[in-house]
Design a protein around this motif. Structure first.
Motif, PDB file in Angstrom:
ATOM      1  N   UNK A   1       0.857  -1.188   0.000  1.00 39.50           N
ATOM      2  CA  UNK A   1       0.000   0.000   0.000  1.00 39.50           C
ATOM      3  C   UNK A   1       0.889   1.232   0.000  1.00 39.50           C
ATOM      4  N   UNK A   2       0.417   2.266  -0.634  1.00 47.00           N
ATOM      5  CA  UNK A   2       1.160   3.523  -0.619  1.00 47.00           C
ATOM      6  C   UNK A   2       0.302   4.660  -1.109  1.00 47.00           C
ATOM      7  N   UNK A   3       0.929   5.803  -1.310  1.00 48.55           N
ATOM      8  CA  UNK A   3       0.274   6.967  -1.900  1.00 48.55           C
ATOM      9  C   UNK A   3       0.801   7.115  -3.323  1.00 48.55           C
ATOM     10  N   UNK A   4      -0.093   7.384  -4.246  1.00 49.41           N
ATOM     11  CA  UNK A   4       0.270   7.365  -5.660  1.00 49.41           C
ATOM     12  C   UNK A   4      -0.272   8.598  -6.379  1.00 49.41           C
ATOM     13  N   UNK A   5       0.461   9.016  -7.380  1.00 48.51           N
ATOM     14  CA  UNK A   5       0.017  10.087  -8.272  1.00 48.51           C
ATOM     15  C   UNK A   5       0.089   9.549  -9.697  1.00 48.51           C
TER      16      UNK A   5
ATOM     17  N   UNK B   1       3.458  13.114 -12.487  1.00 45.79           N
ATOM     18  CA  UNK B   1       4.814  12.945 -11.951  1.00 45.79           C
ATOM     19  C   UNK B   1       5.875  13.256 -12.990  1.00 45.79           C
ATOM     20  N   UNK B   2       5.592  12.979 -14.249  1.00 49.87           N
ATOM     21  CA  UNK B   2       6.572  13.278 -15.310  1.00 49.87           C
ATOM     22  C   UNK B   2       6.847  14.776 -15.399  1.00 49.87           C
ATOM     23  N   UNK B   3       5.818  15.579 -15.170  1.00 49.96           N
ATOM     24  CA  UNK B   3       5.966  17.040 -15.248  1.00 49.96           C
ATOM     25  C   UNK B   3       6.431  17.639 -13.926  1.00 49.96           C
ATOM     26  N   UNK B   4       6.159  16.959 -12.827  1.00 51.08           N
ATOM     27  CA  UNK B   4       6.485  17.473 -11.493  1.00 51.08           C
ATOM     28  C   UNK B   4       7.159  16.378 -10.676  1.00 51.08           C
ATOM     29  N   UNK B   5       8.369  15.988 -11.034  1.00 50.77           N
ATOM     30  CA  UNK B   5       9.009  14.841 -10.380  1.00 50.77           C
ATOM     31  C   UNK B   5       9.245  15.023  -8.878  1.00 50.77           C
ATOM     32  N   UNK B   6       9.315  16.260  -8.417  1.00 45.73           N
ATOM     33  CA  UNK B   6       9.557  16.458  -6.981  1.00 45.73           C
ATOM     34  C   UNK B   6       8.352  16.081  -6.131  1.00 45.73           C
TER      35      UNK B   6
ATOM     36  N   UNK C   1       3.589  21.613  -0.994  1.00 45.83           N
ATOM     37  CA  UNK C   1       3.751  22.515  -2.144  1.00 45.83           C
ATOM     38  C   UNK C   1       2.627  22.304  -3.161  1.00 45.83           C
ATOM     39  N   UNK C   2       2.109  21.077  -3.207  1.00 48.58           N
ATOM     40  CA  UNK C   2       1.096  20.740  -4.203  1.00 48.58           C
ATOM     41  C   UNK C   2      -0.307  20.615  -3.601  1.00 48.58           C
ATOM     42  N   UNK C   3      -0.473  21.036  -2.354  1.00 47.13           N
ATOM     43  CA  UNK C   3      -1.780  20.881  -1.699  1.00 47.13           C
ATOM     44  C   UNK C   3      -2.888  21.585  -2.482  1.00 47.13           C
TER      45      UNK C   3
ATOM     46  N   UNK D   1      -3.464  -0.417 -12.672  1.00 44.51           N
ATOM     47  CA  UNK D   1      -2.190   0.131 -13.158  1.00 44.51           C
ATOM     48  C   UNK D   1      -2.018  -0.105 -14.651  1.00 44.51           C
ATOM     49  N   UNK D   2      -2.661  -1.156 -15.189  1.00 38.08           N
ATOM     50  CA  UNK D   2      -2.571  -1.422 -16.626  1.00 38.08           C
ATOM     51  C   UNK D   2      -3.237  -0.325 -17.433  1.00 38.08           C
ATOM     52  N   UNK D   3      -4.250   0.325 -16.843  1.00 40.68           N
ATOM     53  CA  UNK D   3      -5.016   1.336 -17.566  1.00 40.68           C
ATOM     54  C   UNK D   3      -4.672   2.760 -17.150  1.00 40.68           C
ATOM     55  N   UNK D   4      -4.316   2.942 -15.884  1.00 42.87           N
ATOM     56  CA  UNK D   4      -3.917   4.266 -15.396  1.00 42.87           C
ATOM     57  C   UNK D   4      -2.550   4.125 -14.719  1.00 42.87           C
ATOM     58  N   UNK D   5      -1.460   4.334 -15.454  1.00 46.71           N
ATOM     59  CA  UNK D   5      -0.135   4.236 -14.849  1.00 46.71           C
ATOM     60  C   UNK D   5       0.019   5.259 -13.722  1.00 46.71           C
ATOM     61  N   UNK D   6       0.481   4.784 -12.563  1.00 46.36           N
ATOM     62  CA  UNK D   6       0.683   5.649 -11.404  1.00 46.36           C
ATOM     63  C   UNK D   6       2.071   5.417 -10.829  1.00 46.36           C
ATOM     64  N   UNK D   7       2.582   6.437 -10.133  1.00 46.37           N
ATOM     65  CA  UNK D   7       3.916   6.381  -9.542  1.00 46.37           C
ATOM     66  C   UNK D   7       3.768   6.638  -8.051  1.00 46.37           C
ATOM     67  N   UNK D   8       4.513   5.881  -7.249  1.00 41.33           N
ATOM     68  CA  UNK D   8       4.376   5.985  -5.797  1.00 41.33           C
ATOM     69  C   UNK D   8       5.153   7.162  -5.232  1.00 41.33           C
ATOM     70  N   UNK D   9       4.525   7.860  -4.302  1.00 42.78           N
ATOM     71  CA  UNK D   9       5.179   8.923  -3.542  1.00 42.78           C
ATOM     72  C   UNK D   9       5.977   8.275  -2.412  1.00 42.78           C
ATOM     73  N   UNK D  10       7.229   8.650  -2.262  1.00 43.83           N
ATOM     74  CA  UNK D  10       8.060   8.071  -1.213  1.00 43.83           C
ATOM     75  C   UNK D  10       7.749   8.715   0.129  1.00 43.83           C
ATOM     76  N   UNK D  11       7.182   7.919   1.023  1.00 39.90           N
ATOM     77  CA  UNK D  11       6.931   8.337   2.397  1.00 39.90           C
ATOM     78  C   UNK D  11       8.169   8.009   3.233  1.00 39.90           C
TER      79      UNK D  11
END
Length: 325
Positions: A128-132, A137-142, A151-153, A225-235
């Motif tokens: 489990x994690x938090x994902x965007x 993420x490609x445009x805002x890698x931070x 910063x992104x709230x 994930x097959x239909x909506x690629x997501x990247x995990x936020x590192x906690x």
């Protein structure tokens, strides 16, 4: 999951549920019994159906093989995770095929009372994690570092989040650490519960269709994930110390979720006396790819759970024949 999960995605009838207990009625399920329980001479098995589609896939395939290869009659019960442990300990169900980690229940029922036995690993590792979304993420890698989330709230704000950033969760019945994490990491976010896995998937797909930013609680394995690629936020890094403190005081958790090898559990009497059914369920062991294949057929392709199971079984005899007692 300690980490834990979800409300029904597809109709319980898709898994041939004979009776169902969900939501506020889940606790009452432990007072009921399978209509096939204790029938003299009947070859019957009762399986707990956890409410997320991956767990439904496990049960659908197990049910199909128990019925068509081993000649059992299979009863299924949909119930939330912790009540499912209570039901398993009482013999109201015979097996849970996907558990994401419940240390208190394991201590009570497996180690202390010995009413439940481990059934071995499922073969799937959960996280489990938090994902965007990857497009954001490609445009805002931070954004992939939790320290930058405030910063992104405003970017993640919605009408439901009350002026704060939205963290989209599933059902309030899921065991999550998100409330503690938001508080302890001092994040300007509001948890918004979608109500179910199905509703959460719908919301994620709507965001993705419009290429809108979102932050969501999510988990692997999951076919979406097959239909909506997501990247995990590192906690903050998971540690056993953090987890141990969290077990004592859930409000203290300030680290990431663990990676969890998913486990099966059997009622102790069934494990010893369940014959070929218990032997088969102990051997049931497949991969994330196998589970996702069935899950996507159910959740995305509109196939009934039993039709999806049949399709998978016909395509993968090399896998399931190893499970036969």
């Amino acid at each position: 999951m300690a980490r834990t999960r979800i409300q029904l995605l597809t109709a319980a009838a898709g898994i041939a549920a004979v009776f169902t207990a969900t939501g506020c009625g889940a606790a009452d399920m432990t007072k009921q019994s399978s209509p096939y329980a204790n029938v003299g001479g009947a070859k019957s098995v009762t399986l707990s159906v956890q409410s997320w589609v991956g767990a439904q896939s496990n049960v659908a395939v197990a049910q199909y093989l128990l019925e068509h290869e081993l000649g059992y009659r299979v009863d299924t019960v949909q119930v939330d995770e912790i009540p499912a442990w209570d039901a398993l300990s009482q013999g109201r169900v015979d097996a849970i095929l996907e558990d994401w980690g419940h240390p208190e229940q394991e201590q009570r029922y497996v180690k202390d009372k010995k009413l439940i036995e481990p059934g071995g690993g499922l073969g799937v590792t959960g996280h489990i994690g938090w994902w965007v979304p990857k497009y954001f993420a490609d445009k805002h890698p931070d954004v992939l570092n939790w320290k930058n989330l405030n910063k992104y709230a405003k970017t993640f704000k919605t009408a439901e989040s009350g002026g704060k950033g939205q963290l989209l969760d599933g059902s309030p019945s899921y065991v999550t650490n998100d409330k503690a994490l938001v508080k302890n990491l001092k994040l300007n976010y509001q948890i918004v519960f979608s109500g179910s896995e199905a509703a959460q998937i719908t919301q994620i797909k709507q965001f993705a269709k419009g290429k809108k930013p979102f932050l969501t609680y999510w988990y692997e394995p999951q076919w979406l994930f097959n239909q909506v690629p997501m990247v995990e936020v590192k906690l903050p890094k998971y540690t056993d110390e953090c987890a141990n403190e969290g077990t004592k005081d859930p409000e203290s958790i300030d680290c990431a979720y663990p990676t969890t090898p998913l486990q099966k559990y059997l009622n102790a009497d069934f494990a010893k006396q369940g014959g070929k059914a218990s032997a088969f369920l102990k051997k049931f062991h497949w991969t994330k790819q196998d589970q996702n294949e069935v899950s996507e057929l159910i959740a995305s392709k509109g196939m009934s759970a039993q039709d999806a199971a049949k399709k998978w079984v016909e395509a993968h005899p090399d896998v399931w024949k190893k499970w036969m007692p």
